[in-house]
Scaffold this motif. Sequence first.
Motif, PDB file in Angstrom:
ATOM      1  N   ILE A 250       0.845  -1.201   0.000  1.00  0.00           N
ATOM      2  CA  ILE A 250       0.000   0.000   0.000  1.00  0.00           C
ATOM      3  C   ILE A 250       0.875   1.244   0.000  1.00  0.00           C
ATOM      4  N   GLU A 251       1.934   1.238   0.830  1.00  0.00           N
ATOM      5  CA  GLU A 251       2.823   2.396   0.865  1.00  0.00           C
ATOM      6  C   GLU A 251       3.513   2.606  -0.476  1.00  0.00           C
ATOM      7  N   SER A 252       3.892   1.505  -1.128  1.00  0.00           N
ATOM      8  CA  SER A 252       4.543   1.651  -2.429  1.00  0.00           C
ATOM      9  C   SER A 252       3.586   2.193  -3.473  1.00  0.00           C
ATOM     10  N   GLU A 253       2.307   1.793  -3.392  1.00  0.00           N
ATOM     11  CA  GLU A 253       1.326   2.302  -4.346  1.00  0.00           C
ATOM     12  C   GLU A 253       1.016   3.767  -4.100  1.00  0.00           C
ATOM     13  N   GLU A 254       1.031   4.185  -2.834  1.00  0.00           N
ATOM     14  CA  GLU A 254       0.746   5.585  -2.528  1.00  0.00           C
ATOM     15  C   GLU A 254       1.867   6.491  -3.010  1.00  0.00           C
ATOM     16  N   ASN A 255       3.082   5.958  -3.031  1.00  0.00           N
ATOM     17  CA  ASN A 255       4.212   6.776  -3.478  1.00  0.00           C
ATOM     18  C   ASN A 255       4.209   6.988  -4.980  1.00  0.00           C
ATOM     19  N   VAL A 256       3.462   6.152  -5.723  1.00  0.00           N
ATOM     20  CA  VAL A 256       3.390   6.290  -7.171  1.00  0.00           C
ATOM     21  C   VAL A 256       2.450   7.429  -7.510  1.00  0.00           C
ATOM     22  N   THR A 257       2.941   8.437  -8.188  1.00  0.00           N
ATOM     23  CA  THR A 257       2.136   9.598  -8.553  1.00  0.00           C
ATOM     24  C   THR A 257       1.758   9.534 -10.022  1.00  0.00           C
ATOM     25  N   GLU A 258       0.682  10.234 -10.351  1.00  0.00           N
ATOM     26  CA  GLU A 258       0.213  10.270 -11.723  1.00  0.00           C
ATOM     27  C   GLU A 258       1.183  11.097 -12.569  1.00  0.00           C
ATOM     28  N   PRO A 259       1.562  10.607 -13.749  1.00  0.00           N
ATOM     29  CA  PRO A 259       2.502  11.364 -14.566  1.00  0.00           C
ATOM     30  C   PRO A 259       1.929  12.718 -14.974  1.00  0.00           C
ATOM     31  N   LEU A 260       2.797  13.728 -15.052  1.00  0.00           N
ATOM     32  CA  LEU A 260       2.377  15.077 -15.394  1.00  0.00           C
ATOM     33  C   LEU A 260       1.995  15.139 -16.864  1.00  0.00           C
ATOM     34  N   LEU A 261       0.899  15.842 -17.137  1.00  0.00           N
ATOM     35  CA  LEU A 261       0.438  15.993 -18.507  1.00  0.00           C
ATOM     36  C   LEU A 261       1.416  16.886 -19.267  1.00  0.00           C
ATOM     37  N   GLN A 262       1.912  16.383 -20.396  1.00  0.00           N
ATOM     38  CA  GLN A 262       2.842  17.151 -21.213  1.00  0.00           C
ATOM     39  C   GLN A 262       2.051  18.089 -22.117  1.00  0.00           C
ATOM     40  N   LEU A 263       2.243  19.382 -21.927  1.00  0.00           N
ATOM     41  CA  LEU A 263       1.502  20.366 -22.691  1.00  0.00           C
ATOM     42  C   LEU A 263       1.997  20.397 -24.135  1.00  0.00           C
ATOM     43  N   ASP A 264       1.051  20.450 -25.056  1.00  0.00           N
ATOM     44  CA  ASP A 264       1.358  20.445 -26.485  1.00  0.00           C
ATOM     45  C   ASP A 264       1.212  21.869 -27.010  1.00  0.00           C
ATOM     46  N   TYR A 265       2.346  22.500 -27.384  1.00  0.00           N
ATOM     47  CA  TYR A 265       2.338  23.896 -27.818  1.00  0.00           C
ATOM     48  C   TYR A 265       2.440  24.029 -29.337  1.00  0.00           C
ATOM     49  N   CYS A 266       2.224  22.981 -30.066  1.00  0.00           N
ATOM     50  CA  CYS A 266       2.346  23.021 -31.522  1.00  0.00           C
ATOM     51  C   CYS A 266       1.097  23.683 -32.129  1.00  0.00           C
ATOM     52  N   ILE A 267       1.300  24.745 -32.910  1.00  0.00           N
ATOM     53  CA  ILE A 267       0.205  25.458 -33.579  1.00  0.00           C
ATOM     54  C   ILE A 267       0.474  25.433 -35.077  1.00  0.00           C
ATOM     55  N   SER A 268      -0.494  24.995 -35.827  1.00  0.00           N
ATOM     56  CA  SER A 268      -0.339  24.919 -37.273  1.00  0.00           C
ATOM     57  C   SER A 268      -0.403  26.325 -37.891  1.00  0.00           C
ATOM     58  N   PRO A 269       0.375  26.606 -38.926  1.00  0.00           N
ATOM     59  CA  PRO A 269       0.279  27.927 -39.584  1.00  0.00           C
ATOM     60  C   PRO A 269      -1.083  28.203 -40.189  1.00  0.00           C
ATOM     61  N   GLN A 273      -7.293  30.938 -35.885  1.00  0.00           N
ATOM     62  CA  GLN A 273      -7.786  31.335 -34.568  1.00  0.00           C
ATOM     63  C   GLN A 273      -6.652  31.647 -33.600  1.00  0.00           C
ATOM     64  N   HIS A 274      -5.519  30.948 -33.777  1.00  0.00           N
ATOM     65  CA  HIS A 274      -4.408  31.085 -32.836  1.00  0.00           C
ATOM     66  C   HIS A 274      -3.173  31.710 -33.496  1.00  0.00           C
ATOM     67  N   GLN A 275      -3.368  32.521 -34.519  1.00  0.00           N
ATOM     68  CA  GLN A 275      -2.224  33.140 -35.182  1.00  0.00           C
ATOM     69  C   GLN A 275      -1.494  34.130 -34.268  1.00  0.00           C
ATOM     70  N   SER A 276      -2.259  34.915 -33.500  1.00  0.00           N
ATOM     71  CA  SER A 276      -1.622  35.867 -32.580  1.00  0.00           C
ATOM     72  C   SER A 276      -0.825  35.135 -31.501  1.00  0.00           C
ATOM     73  N   LEU A 277      -1.358  34.007 -31.022  1.00  0.00           N
ATOM     74  CA  LEU A 277      -0.632  33.214 -30.027  1.00  0.00           C
ATOM     75  C   LEU A 277       0.611  32.588 -30.644  1.00  0.00           C
ATOM     76  N   ARG A 278       0.495  32.147 -31.863  1.00  0.00           N
ATOM     77  CA  ARG A 278       1.647  31.541 -32.556  1.00  0.00           C
ATOM     78  C   ARG A 278       2.758  32.576 -32.749  1.00  0.00           C
ATOM     79  N   ILE A 279       2.391  33.789 -33.150  1.00  0.00           N
ATOM     80  CA  ILE A 279       3.384  34.853 -33.329  1.00  0.00           C
ATOM     81  C   ILE A 279       4.033  35.204 -31.987  1.00  0.00           C
TER      82      ILE A 279
END
Length: 407
Positions: A250-269, A273-279
């Motif tokens: 139980i202690e070993s399972e409690e020490n296991v944390t959920e992996p951090l969500l990797q943010l995806d910053y890829c914006i297509s040209p 809608q997100h051209q200002s954010l891309r610039i």
Amino acid sequence: PALGVWAANLRQQNALRKQAERKSIEYKGYLTDERKKELIKAGFDFTSLTERQFQTRIKELQEFKQRYGHTAVPEKYKDNMALGAWVSNLRSLYRRKLLTQDNHETDERFEEEKVKRRRSRSLLRQTHHRVKRRRQPRFSHLNEDRIKMLEEIGFVWKNHDRRWFEMLEWAKTYGVANSLLSSEPELSDSIESNYNKIVSELQDPSITPMFRSQEEIKQILLGEEYTLSVAEKSSQQLQSLQLNHNAETIESEENVTEPLLQLDYCISPSDHQHQSLRIWMINQRSNYNRRVQMKHSSKSSLLQSTMTDQRQEALEEIHFPWSGRHRHRLEEIQYLEVKEAERIRELEKLAKRAAREREEQQKVEMLKSSIVASIISGDESGDSDDEEDEEIDIMSLWDAEDDEDDW
């Protein structure tokens, strides 16, 4: 009023006394040690009015940050107009302080200007003209200790930095939403609708923006129902683990944390809608690279970088990639590690090649020296043989002359 004036004078004398102690000069006021001890015993507070106001505003600023997640208080903040005016006054005072430092102006220069104005006022009073008094900035209200205290809270010194942090919040929200759309495609409709609500709030100037953590944005985008169902599932899993495993597991399972969500910053040209954010993202990367070049190069660059330590730390906290070819910071770090390993292998190969070339060069030098030594020894032996032949020829001629004499 008389009591208030007396208390204000005492506080002023206390400040003068501290100033004399700092400058190591004699204090000539009427606030002696005995009087100060008696006032402290009576419960008198020597804290000045400006200091008490500053501490009060600091507490209000901390409450504002707890509520909205940032310190970019609007100048016309409806809930606390005094806090908005105080923040605006601090920004203008800080800006004028930087200008005086750039222009090498000191307090002595301000004192000289005051004396000149007083003389001009006296001359104008004699001619019966009214003079408008010009107030000088009181930099004592913003000393180094207060600046450090405000920076620890995360104070935004420039008004246009508020827009920068709003774009940062938009980038973080976009990264979370883009990652969730790839991991939870069945919830794309709710994620997009909640995302548009957050972005509209950020872009509305009449609303005070609210900055949230990555986990809070994730919960808002997924919706309350989904987060509650996930919490129920996790609680059921924990209960099953407690029934089927002992305390160590139980202690070993409690020490296991959920992996951090990797943010995806890829914006297509093609994403209009997100051209200002891309610039904006492109500008941050170029300013970061320019700043790195300015640090490593001794020559001053014509193009200055707007990337500060505060901005760089804020971008690194959201795992922003400094290269546009990568979706998130982890992918960029892995790419850099691979490139570094390849560079180390190339250096090792070059070192081995250089070592082999040195060994071959040493062998060639040794061979050359042995050949030269053999040639030198051969020449010496040849010279000795020639000398012996000459001696033999001379003796034979001597014998021949003796024979002729006998005849």
